[in-house]
Design a protein around this motif. Structure first.
Motif, PDB file in Angstrom:
ATOM      1  N   LEU A  95       0.708  -1.333  -0.008  1.00 51.32           N
ATOM      2  CA  LEU A  95       0.150   0.054  -0.076  1.00 51.32           C
ATOM      3  C   LEU A  95       0.804   1.385   0.001  1.00 51.32           C
ATOM      4  N   VAL A  96       2.248   1.176   0.178  1.00 48.53           N
ATOM      5  CA  VAL A  96       2.850   2.214   0.136  1.00 48.53           C
ATOM      6  C   VAL A  96       4.053   2.410  -1.152  1.00 48.53           C
ATOM      7  N   HIS A  97       4.014   3.638  -1.502  1.00 45.84           N
ATOM      8  CA  HIS A  97       4.598   3.840  -2.667  1.00 45.84           C
ATOM      9  C   HIS A  97       5.964   4.515  -2.850  1.00 45.84           C
ATOM     10  N   THR A  98       6.104   5.290  -1.744  1.00 50.51           N
ATOM     11  CA  THR A  98       7.416   6.138  -1.506  1.00 50.51           C
ATOM     12  C   THR A  98       8.146   5.855  -0.113  1.00 50.51           C
ATOM     13  N   ILE A  99       9.216   6.196   0.085  1.00 50.96           N
ATOM     14  CA  ILE A  99       9.728   6.203   1.301  1.00 50.96           C
ATOM     15  C   ILE A  99       9.077   6.951   2.494  1.00 50.96           C
ATOM     16  N   ASP A 100       8.558   8.147   2.114  1.00 48.22           N
ATOM     17  CA  ASP A 100       7.963   9.051   2.902  1.00 48.22           C
ATOM     18  C   ASP A 100       6.575   8.361   3.089  1.00 48.22           C
ATOM     19  N   GLU A 101       5.969   7.659   2.444  1.00 50.50           N
ATOM     20  CA  GLU A 101       4.876   7.199   2.629  1.00 50.50           C
ATOM     21  C   GLU A 101       4.992   5.788   3.592  1.00 50.50           C
ATOM     22  N   LEU A 102       6.042   5.164   3.570  1.00 48.39           N
ATOM     23  CA  LEU A 102       6.463   3.965   4.441  1.00 48.39           C
ATOM     24  C   LEU A 102       6.632   4.369   5.851  1.00 48.39           C
ATOM     25  N   ILE A 103       7.506   5.707   5.905  1.00 48.84           N
ATOM     26  CA  ILE A 103       7.744   5.876   7.223  1.00 48.84           C
ATOM     27  C   ILE A 103       6.531   6.512   8.147  1.00 48.84           C
ATOM     28  N   GLU A 104       5.913   7.295   7.130  1.00 47.94           N
ATOM     29  CA  GLU A 104       4.425   8.150   7.701  1.00 47.94           C
ATOM     30  C   GLU A 104       3.768   6.997   8.378  1.00 47.94           C
ATOM     31  N   SER A 105       3.542   5.848   7.567  1.00 52.89           N
ATOM     32  CA  SER A 105       2.692   4.675   7.951  1.00 52.89           C
ATOM     33  C   SER A 105       3.358   3.898   9.140  1.00 52.89           C
ATOM     34  N   ALA A 106       4.493   3.820   9.153  1.00 52.94           N
ATOM     35  CA  ALA A 106       5.141   3.172  10.392  1.00 52.94           C
ATOM     36  C   ALA A 106       4.877   4.020  11.501  1.00 52.94           C
ATOM     37  N   ARG A 107       5.027   5.210  11.485  1.00 54.04           N
ATOM     38  CA  ARG A 107       4.804   6.247  12.728  1.00 54.04           C
ATOM     39  C   ARG A 107       3.304   6.364  12.973  1.00 54.04           C
ATOM     40  N   ASP A 108       2.539   6.383  12.315  1.00 51.69           N
ATOM     41  CA  ASP A 108       1.101   6.681  12.508  1.00 51.69           C
ATOM     42  C   ASP A 108       0.371   5.585  12.809  1.00 51.69           C
ATOM     43  N   SER A 109       0.334   4.451  12.163  1.00 51.21           N
ATOM     44  CA  SER A 109      -0.097   3.235  12.829  1.00 51.21           C
ATOM     45  C   SER A 109       0.660   2.404  13.678  1.00 51.21           C
ATOM     46  N   LYS A 110       1.801   2.778  13.914  1.00 49.57           N
ATOM     47  CA  LYS A 110       2.566   1.908  14.822  1.00 49.57           C
ATOM     48  C   LYS A 110       2.891   0.693  14.381  1.00 49.57           C
ATOM     49  N   LYS A 111       2.666   0.623  12.856  1.00 49.67           N
ATOM     50  CA  LYS A 111       2.855  -0.627  12.367  1.00 49.67           C
ATOM     51  C   LYS A 111       4.430  -0.857  12.107  1.00 49.67           C
ATOM     52  N   LYS A 112       4.567  -2.274  12.598  1.00 51.61           N
ATOM     53  CA  LYS A 112       5.962  -2.703  12.377  1.00 51.61           C
ATOM     54  C   LYS A 112       6.374  -3.473  11.110  1.00 51.61           C
ATOM     55  N   TYR A 113       6.668  -2.899  10.372  1.00 54.89           N
ATOM     56  CA  TYR A 113       6.904  -3.534   9.229  1.00 54.89           C
ATOM     57  C   TYR A 113       7.930  -4.619   9.157  1.00 54.89           C
ATOM     58  N   SER A 114       7.680  -5.890   8.470  1.00 55.89           N
ATOM     59  CA  SER A 114       8.931  -6.666   8.424  1.00 55.89           C
ATOM     60  C   SER A 114       9.990  -6.424   7.347  1.00 55.89           C
ATOM     61  N   ILE A 115      11.343  -6.538   7.805  1.00 51.27           N
ATOM     62  CA  ILE A 115      12.297  -6.340   6.816  1.00 51.27           C
ATOM     63  C   ILE A 115      13.395  -7.503   6.395  1.00 51.27           C
ATOM     64  N   GLY A 116      13.501  -8.057   5.394  1.00 54.07           N
ATOM     65  CA  GLY A 116      14.520  -9.107   5.254  1.00 54.07           C
ATOM     66  C   GLY A 116      15.734  -8.645   4.786  1.00 54.07           C
TER      67      GLY A 116
END
Length: 351
Positions: free
Chosen positions: A165-186
């Motif tokens: 659902l994210v298309h840019t690095i800014d969207e990823l960071i904003e989503s991680a901050r606002d939703s407190k979502k912990k994205y998995s990274i491999g």
């Protein structure tokens, strides 16, 4: 009677003269032999105990192994196989690829670097030689390897699945901050360069990732495509085919300037974060290999790494060609270690 004694005297004189001449001849022969021995001894002292032809090492007399510390299919493996293929032009025996996975590359590099130093084991040494040492995940460092030549370097690229659902690095960071979502990274193992890259993003943007570790970036990408992990950081060569196929999206590049392949994608620095990082790959051998054998290996490495076929192959594979000579590579590895060590100290201090 007088005549008889004269004959005896004459014979005695002849005998005496013969003995004298033989003595002189023996003395002359001995002197000549002595001079010849001294001359030959002197020559040996100047030229060494053996002639150069007799002392020349016949190498190689069998196949050479090239240890790749990651799984088949990744950038490191692709470079190794390209090198081995082109090396057939310059060797009578093949270079055999041996993939030794585990410990984020540490297992393979350890086995290669500390193999028998007879010249029959080469190792693909990568940036993980330094990152793993910086993280204290391995008990050896760049000082334990004898570098031959650098073959490749490339910057990190942050990618997500096409379904993200994210298309840019800014969207990823904003989503991680606002939703407190912990994205998995491999990444290719704990302590790998892309693990350190993830820590750099995490720290710079003040977000947290859920880390997943694999025995190579190629395996991490399989999980990304399968929806089992959210983000992967990799080199261009490892993700270009997936990008072209529309399977993944590029969020950012971790370089000081934009990549020519993706001029529309902003760098992480342009997004407002002072952080960039990349990987590198080269050839190394164990310490204390015989100088004659090392010279032959260095000659082979230089010929193959500067061969037009090898350079063209890397271009086709989207692997950035970056050649450095032995002395340049040695300086490069040391400088890279110092940079990563300072970076890790900075990240620790900011936690």
């Amino acid at each position: 009677m007088k005549s008889k004694w004269l004959r005896i005297a004459h014979i005695s004189m002849l005998v005496a003269l013969t003995i004298f001449l033989c003595s002189c001849s023996k003395s002359t022969t001995e002197s000549r032999i002595k001079l010849d021995v001294e001359e030959n001894t002197s020559r040996i002292g100047l030229e060494g105990p053996l002639s150069p032809q007799a002392d020349e090492v016949v190498f190689p007399s069998k196949s050479i192994y090239l240890v790749v510390p990651y799984a088949p299919g990744g950038g490191t493996d692709s470079i190794a196989r390209a090198f081995a293929r082109v090396a057939k032009k310059y060797l009578d025996y093949p270079i055999i690829i041996v993939n030794k996975v585990g410990e984020g590359g540490g297992r393979g590099m350890r086995e290669g670097i500390f193999a028998l130093n007879d010249g029959y084991t080469l190792t693909m040494v990568t940036s993980e030689l330094n990152t793993l040492a910086v993280f204290d995940f391995i008990d050896f460092s760049y000082e334990d390897v004898d570098p031959l030549t650098l073959l490749n370097s490339e910057q990190g690229i942050v990618v997500v699945s096409k379904d993200s659902l994210v298309h840019t690095i800014d969207e990823l960071i904003e989503s991680a901050r606002d939703s407190k979502k912990k994205y998995s990274i491999g990444s290719a193992g704990e302590g790998s360069v892309w693990h350190l890259a993830a820590k750099g993003i995490e720290n710079s943007a003040q977000i947290q990732f859920d880390y997943k570790y694999y025995d190579g970036t190629s395996i991490a990408l399989v999980d990304l495509l399968g929806g089992k992990t959210d983000i992967v950081i990799a080199g261009l060569s490892e993700v270009k085919a997936h990008i072209d196929a529309g399977e993944v999206k590029v969020l950012s590049v971790l370089s000081d300037s934009r990549l020519s392949e993706f001029p529309e994608v902003e760098t992480f620095s342009e997004a407002g974060y002072d952080f960039s990082i990349g990987t590198w790959r080269g050839l190394g051998i164990p310490k204390h290999v015989d100088e004659n054998i090392k010279g032959k290996l260095l000659d082979i490495a230089q010929k193959v790494s500067q061969d037009e076929e090898f350079i063209a192959t890397l271009k086709v594979l989207n692997l950035n060609y970056d050649y450095k000579s032995k002395s340049e590579f040695e300086t490069f590895i040391k400088a890279d270690f110092n940079t990563l060590e300072l970076l890790n100290q900075k990240l620790d201090a900011q936690r």
